[in-house]
Design a protein around this motif. Structure first.
Motif, PDB file in Angstrom:
ATOM      1  N   ALA A  76     -23.048 -24.914  15.684  1.00 49.82           N
ATOM      2  CA  ALA A  76     -24.266 -25.748  16.336  1.00 49.82           C
ATOM      3  C   ALA A  76     -24.957 -25.831  15.730  1.00 49.82           C
ATOM      4  N   PRO A  77     -25.497 -26.988  16.298  1.00 43.51           N
ATOM      5  CA  PRO A  77     -26.289 -28.147  15.224  1.00 43.51           C
ATOM      6  C   PRO A  77     -27.851 -27.579  15.404  1.00 43.51           C
ATOM      7  N   VAL A  78     -28.168 -27.280  14.434  1.00 49.88           N
ATOM      8  CA  VAL A  78     -29.499 -26.895  13.479  1.00 49.88           C
ATOM      9  C   VAL A  78     -30.026 -27.614  12.888  1.00 49.88           C
ATOM     10  N   THR A  79     -31.618 -27.479  13.028  1.00 48.67           N
ATOM     11  CA  THR A  79     -32.797 -28.421  12.723  1.00 48.67           C
ATOM     12  C   THR A  79     -33.153 -27.103  11.535  1.00 48.67           C
ATOM     13  N   VAL A  80     -33.773 -28.318  10.065  1.00 49.77           N
ATOM     14  CA  VAL A  80     -34.197 -26.498   9.645  1.00 49.77           C
ATOM     15  C   VAL A  80     -35.835 -27.288   8.935  1.00 49.77           C
ATOM     16  N   GLN A  81     -36.868 -27.345   8.870  1.00 50.61           N
ATOM     17  CA  GLN A  81     -37.704 -28.363   8.841  1.00 50.61           C
ATOM     18  C   GLN A  81     -38.929 -26.932   8.145  1.00 50.61           C
ATOM     19  N   VAL A  82     -38.924 -27.815   7.030  1.00 51.90           N
ATOM     20  CA  VAL A  82     -40.084 -27.163   5.684  1.00 51.90           C
ATOM     21  C   VAL A  82     -41.310 -28.104   5.427  1.00 51.90           C
ATOM     22  N   THR A  83     -42.675 -27.137   5.683  1.00 50.41           N
ATOM     23  CA  THR A  83     -44.018 -27.571   5.921  1.00 50.41           C
ATOM     24  C   THR A  83     -44.229 -27.306   4.954  1.00 50.41           C
ATOM     25  N   GLY A  84     -44.750 -27.493   3.463  1.00 48.83           N
ATOM     26  CA  GLY A  84     -45.910 -26.486   2.936  1.00 48.83           C
ATOM     27  C   GLY A  84     -46.901 -28.055   2.376  1.00 48.83           C
ATOM     28  N   GLY A  85     -48.284 -26.700   2.333  1.00 50.94           N
ATOM     29  CA  GLY A  85     -49.592 -27.406   1.742  1.00 50.94           C
ATOM     30  C   GLY A  85     -50.165 -27.628   1.439  1.00 50.94           C
ATOM     31  N   CYS A  86     -50.882 -28.377   0.498  1.00 46.71           N
ATOM     32  CA  CYS A  86     -51.771 -27.329  -0.104  1.00 46.71           C
ATOM     33  C   CYS A  86     -52.818 -26.202  -0.453  1.00 46.71           C
ATOM     34  N   ASP A  87     -52.656 -25.409   1.007  1.00 48.42           N
ATOM     35  CA  ASP A  87     -53.434 -24.246   0.815  1.00 48.42           C
ATOM     36  C   ASP A  87     -52.113 -23.260   0.348  1.00 48.42           C
ATOM     37  N   GLY A  88     -51.579 -23.318  -0.489  1.00 46.34           N
ATOM     38  CA  GLY A  88     -50.363 -21.896  -1.069  1.00 46.34           C
ATOM     39  C   GLY A  88     -49.438 -21.645   0.407  1.00 46.34           C
ATOM     40  N   ARG A  89     -49.319 -22.478   1.657  1.00 49.28           N
ATOM     41  CA  ARG A  89     -48.528 -21.297   2.627  1.00 49.28           C
ATOM     42  C   ARG A  89     -47.282 -22.730   2.581  1.00 49.28           C
ATOM     43  N   THR A  90     -46.609 -21.916   3.285  1.00 44.68           N
ATOM     44  CA  THR A  90     -45.447 -23.002   3.583  1.00 44.68           C
ATOM     45  C   THR A  90     -44.787 -22.304   4.484  1.00 44.68           C
ATOM     46  N   TRP A  91     -44.274 -23.300   5.583  1.00 45.09           N
ATOM     47  CA  TRP A  91     -44.115 -23.261   6.931  1.00 45.09           C
ATOM     48  C   TRP A  91     -42.831 -23.301   7.404  1.00 45.09           C
ATOM     49  N   LEU A  92     -41.697 -22.618   7.941  1.00 43.71           N
ATOM     50  CA  LEU A  92     -40.009 -23.303   7.580  1.00 43.71           C
ATOM     51  C   LEU A  92     -39.785 -22.297   9.426  1.00 43.71           C
ATOM     52  N   ALA A  93     -38.884 -23.343   9.433  1.00 46.55           N
ATOM     53  CA  ALA A  93     -38.627 -22.878  10.447  1.00 46.55           C
ATOM     54  C   ALA A  93     -37.076 -23.945  11.391  1.00 46.55           C
ATOM     55  N   VAL A  94     -36.003 -23.174  11.983  1.00 42.41           N
ATOM     56  CA  VAL A  94     -34.995 -23.066  11.967  1.00 42.41           C
ATOM     57  C   VAL A  94     -35.060 -23.816  13.868  1.00 42.41           C
ATOM     58  N   THR A  95     -34.272 -24.452  14.394  1.00 42.96           N
ATOM     59  CA  THR A  95     -33.958 -24.962  15.843  1.00 42.96           C
ATOM     60  C   THR A  95     -32.728 -24.267  15.686  1.00 42.96           C
ATOM     61  N   ASP A  96     -32.643 -23.960  17.047  1.00 40.05           N
ATOM     62  CA  ASP A  96     -31.218 -24.051  17.142  1.00 40.05           C
ATOM     63  C   ASP A  96     -31.135 -24.648  18.649  1.00 40.05           C
ATOM     64  N   PRO A  97     -29.581 -24.631  19.240  1.00 36.01           N
ATOM     65  CA  PRO A  97     -29.296 -24.880  21.520  1.00 36.01           C
ATOM     66  C   PRO A  97     -29.285 -23.855  22.275  1.00 36.01           C
ATOM     67  N   GLU A  98     -29.675 -22.786  21.112  1.00 34.58           N
ATOM     68  CA  GLU A  98     -29.106 -21.499  22.321  1.00 34.58           C
ATOM     69  C   GLU A  98     -30.594 -21.327  22.883  1.00 34.58           C
ATOM     70  N   PRO A  99     -31.493 -21.270  23.868  1.00 37.70           N
ATOM     71  CA  PRO A  99     -33.119 -21.026  23.552  1.00 37.70           C
ATOM     72  C   PRO A  99     -33.295 -19.101  24.553  1.00 37.70           C
ATOM     73  N   SER A 100     -31.632 -18.537  25.242  1.00 34.95           N
ATOM     74  CA  SER A 100     -31.421 -17.208  25.481  1.00 34.95           C
ATOM     75  C   SER A 100     -31.337 -16.225  24.252  1.00 34.95           C
ATOM     76  N   GLU A 119     -44.352 -18.064   8.019  1.00 38.10           N
ATOM     77  CA  GLU A 119     -45.273 -18.551   7.527  1.00 38.10           C
ATOM     78  C   GLU A 119     -45.300 -17.948   5.544  1.00 38.10           C
ATOM     79  N   LEU A 120     -45.332 -18.584   5.518  1.00 32.68           N
ATOM     80  CA  LEU A 120     -44.615 -17.535   3.937  1.00 32.68           C
ATOM     81  C   LEU A 120     -45.538 -17.940   2.536  1.00 32.68           C
TER      82      LEU A 120
END
Length: 123
Positions: free
Chosen positions: A53-77, A119-120
């Protein structure tokens, strides 16, 4: 300053290693929790949506000491369900691990996709 890593790949077992390596490259040595969560979320896609399955992994880190991680896939159900695994079971602990290390986590449904995020705190 916020920095974002965006990976588009297929959900296959070898992709887990690739994502872990790219997270270390992007976040540095203190990224064990992010690697664990990404591995669990990507493994869930392989198991419950299907290998390839195609997936997208997105990671955003900020200067606030937190990391946001997301994995998106094509199956909403195919929604994630936290369960309690018996002692001898090999599966069923992924979301419990995610819950244990993340500050918070959730799911966003799109019209043709689902994103599981967490969120980590940076280690």
């Amino acid at each position: 300053m916020r920095t974002t890593l965006l990976l588009e790949l297929l959900a296959v077992p070898g992709a887990v290693r690739t994502v872990r390596r790219e997270l270390r490259r992007h976040l540095g040595d203190g990224c064990g929790d992010a690697q664990l969560c990404a591995s669990e979320l990507l493994s869930n896609v392989i198991l419950h949506v299907g290998a390839g399955a195609p997936v997208t992994v997105q990671v955003t880190g900020g200067c606030d000491g937190r990391t946001w991680l997301a994995v998106t896939d094509p199956e909403p159900s195919a929604m994630p369900v936290r369960r309690t695994a018996c002692r001898d079971e090999e599966r069923g602990r992924g979301l419990a691990l995610l819950e244990a290390v993340a500050l918070r986590w959730g799911v966003r449904r799109g019209s043709g996709s689902k994103t599981v995020w967490c969120e980590l705190l940076r280690e």
